[in-house]
Motif scaffolding. Structure first.
Motif, PDB file in Angstrom:
ATOM      1  N   ASP A 116       5.253  11.264  -6.148  1.00  0.00           N
ATOM      2  CA  ASP A 116       3.919  11.871  -6.220  1.00  0.00           C
ATOM      3  C   ASP A 116       3.113  11.359  -7.415  1.00  0.00           C
ATOM      4  O   ASP A 116       1.884  11.443  -7.412  1.00  0.00           O
ATOM      5  CB  ASP A 116       4.024  13.394  -6.281  1.00  0.00           C
ATOM      6  N   GLU A 119       0.977   5.477  -8.855  1.00  0.00           N
ATOM      7  CA  GLU A 119      -0.427   5.068  -8.834  1.00  0.00           C
ATOM      8  C   GLU A 119      -0.641   4.201  -7.593  1.00  0.00           C
ATOM      9  O   GLU A 119      -0.047   3.144  -7.449  1.00  0.00           O
ATOM     10  CB  GLU A 119      -0.762   4.280 -10.102  1.00  0.00           C
ATOM     11  N   PRO A 120      -1.470   4.646  -6.642  1.00  0.00           N
ATOM     12  CA  PRO A 120      -1.664   3.872  -5.412  1.00  0.00           C
ATOM     13  C   PRO A 120      -2.331   2.527  -5.681  1.00  0.00           C
ATOM     14  O   PRO A 120      -3.184   2.413  -6.555  1.00  0.00           O
ATOM     15  CB  PRO A 120      -2.571   4.755  -4.563  1.00  0.00           C
ATOM     16  N   LEU A 122      -4.712   0.409  -3.994  1.00  0.00           N
ATOM     17  CA  LEU A 122      -5.677   0.426  -2.902  1.00  0.00           C
ATOM     18  C   LEU A 122      -6.012  -0.985  -2.426  1.00  0.00           C
ATOM     19  O   LEU A 122      -6.112  -1.909  -3.239  1.00  0.00           O
ATOM     20  CB  LEU A 122      -6.961   1.149  -3.331  1.00  0.00           C
ATOM     21  N   ARG A 139       0.276  10.880   2.559  1.00  0.00           N
ATOM     22  CA  ARG A 139      -0.772  10.860   1.528  1.00  0.00           C
ATOM     23  C   ARG A 139      -1.649   9.651   1.823  1.00  0.00           C
ATOM     24  O   ARG A 139      -1.166   8.526   1.921  1.00  0.00           O
ATOM     25  CB  ARG A 139      -0.152  10.747   0.139  1.00  0.00           C
ATOM     26  N   VAL A 141      -5.003   7.817   0.372  1.00  0.00           N
ATOM     27  CA  VAL A 141      -6.056   7.685  -0.632  1.00  0.00           C
ATOM     28  C   VAL A 141      -7.121   6.799   0.001  1.00  0.00           C
ATOM     29  O   VAL A 141      -6.844   5.666   0.412  1.00  0.00           O
ATOM     30  CB  VAL A 141      -5.523   7.076  -1.944  1.00  0.00           C
ATOM     31  N   GLU A 144     -12.573   7.531  -3.118  1.00  0.00           N
ATOM     32  CA  GLU A 144     -12.350   8.530  -4.169  1.00  0.00           C
ATOM     33  C   GLU A 144     -11.628   9.777  -3.652  1.00  0.00           C
ATOM     34  O   GLU A 144     -11.346  10.703  -4.400  1.00  0.00           O
ATOM     35  CB  GLU A 144     -13.675   8.940  -4.833  1.00  0.00           C
ATOM     36  N   HIS A 145     -11.285   9.795  -2.356  1.00  0.00           N
ATOM     37  CA  HIS A 145     -10.622  10.948  -1.753  1.00  0.00           C
ATOM     38  C   HIS A 145      -9.108  10.760  -1.729  1.00  0.00           C
ATOM     39  O   HIS A 145      -8.614   9.711  -1.334  1.00  0.00           O
ATOM     40  CB  HIS A 145     -11.127  11.185  -0.327  1.00  0.00           C
ATOM     41  N   ASP A 146      -8.376  11.790  -2.133  1.00  0.00           N
ATOM     42  CA  ASP A 146      -6.910  11.797  -2.097  1.00  0.00           C
ATOM     43  C   ASP A 146      -6.509  12.884  -1.098  1.00  0.00           C
ATOM     44  O   ASP A 146      -6.594  14.070  -1.400  1.00  0.00           O
ATOM     45  CB  ASP A 146      -6.350  12.090  -3.493  1.00  0.00           C
ATOM     46  N   HIS A 163      -8.190   1.695   0.448  1.00  0.00           N
ATOM     47  CA  HIS A 163      -7.299   2.712   0.997  1.00  0.00           C
ATOM     48  C   HIS A 163      -5.833   2.397   0.683  1.00  0.00           C
ATOM     49  O   HIS A 163      -5.481   1.271   0.361  1.00  0.00           O
ATOM     50  CB  HIS A 163      -7.498   2.840   2.516  1.00  0.00           C
ATOM     51  N   TRP A 164      -5.008   3.436   0.818  1.00  0.00           N
ATOM     52  CA  TRP A 164      -3.555   3.326   0.579  1.00  0.00           C
ATOM     53  C   TRP A 164      -2.855   4.453   1.314  1.00  0.00           C
ATOM     54  O   TRP A 164      -3.338   5.581   1.342  1.00  0.00           O
ATOM     55  CB  TRP A 164      -3.280   3.426  -0.915  1.00  0.00           C
ATOM     56  N   THR A 168       4.992  11.541   0.505  1.00  0.00           N
ATOM     57  CA  THR A 168       5.087  12.387  -0.688  1.00  0.00           C
ATOM     58  C   THR A 168       6.558  12.581  -1.045  1.00  0.00           C
ATOM     59  O   THR A 168       7.447  12.147  -0.312  1.00  0.00           O
ATOM     60  CB  THR A 168       4.431  13.755  -0.442  1.00  0.00           C
TER      61      THR A 168
END
Length: 198
Positions: A116, A119-120, A122, A139, A141, A144-146, A163-164, A168
């Protein structure tokens, strides 16, 4: 027949080593994952020992491949159905569900439990994506939305948006991904069409 079986079994060792090297894990880590001793794994990879079915099952599971892929079994049946899984980084498995030029391509992703705090990383690319969660928690991303998606939930987005995807720490996740060309949109019917007035 026996010669063909011998050739097939002799080829398993190098394939096992290649799969382990692709995942960048040690024999010790693989031994912990499979319950097979380091010395046995080393002998299997070197071709000094032939694998048993009891060894092939946990090895296939650990590497995210089928037993057919481990032993390089010949393809049978409809080639559109007999698509091979692709082992990704960190134990991820991607199963192509379609194989045709152009149009929407379908994939099933199986991702192991994640971190968790990770760091994604993107990414962006041309296209349009639809993701549908089958099992676990995804999850996503997206810019700016997680977002956290549960089974039965879906997301639709332009892949030029950074995106990513990841699982979890709650456990692995399975989801379907449909990837289309830029500007191609899903045709979604939210409710049945009402009867046309006469």
């Amino acid at each position: 027949m026996d010669e063909e079986l011998d050739r097939t079994l002799d080829a398993v060792g190098p394939r096992l080593k290649q799969l382990r090297m692709r995942r960048d894990i040690t024999l010790t880590a693989l031994a912990e994952e499979t319950g097979i001793s380091v010395s046995t794994l080393s002998r299997l990879e070197a071709g000094l020992r032939r694998p048993t079915l009891e060894q092939l099952l946990p090895l296939a599971r650990a590497h995210g491949v089928t037993i057919d892929e481990l032993v390089d079994a010949p393809l049978t049946g409809d080639p559109r159905i007999n698509l091979r899984p692709i082992a990704g980084r960190d134990g991820a498995v991607v199963l192509p569900l379609t194989r045709r030029p152009g149009g929407i391509q379908a994939y099933k992703f199986v991702l192991p439990a994640g971190d968790d705090d990770r760091e994604p990383d993107l990414r962006t690319h041309e296209g349009y994506d639809w993701a549908y969660v089958l099992n676990g928690t995804l999850r996503l991303v997206l810019g700016e939305h997680d977002l956290i998606l549960q089974p039965g939930e879906a997301a639709e987005f332009d892949t030029r948006t950074p995106h990513w995807f990841g699982a979890t720490s709650a456990g692995p996740v399975e989801f379907l991904s449909l990837v289309g060309r830029q500007g191609e949109r899903a045709h979604i019917r939210a409710a049945p069409r009402s009867a046309q007035p006469e």
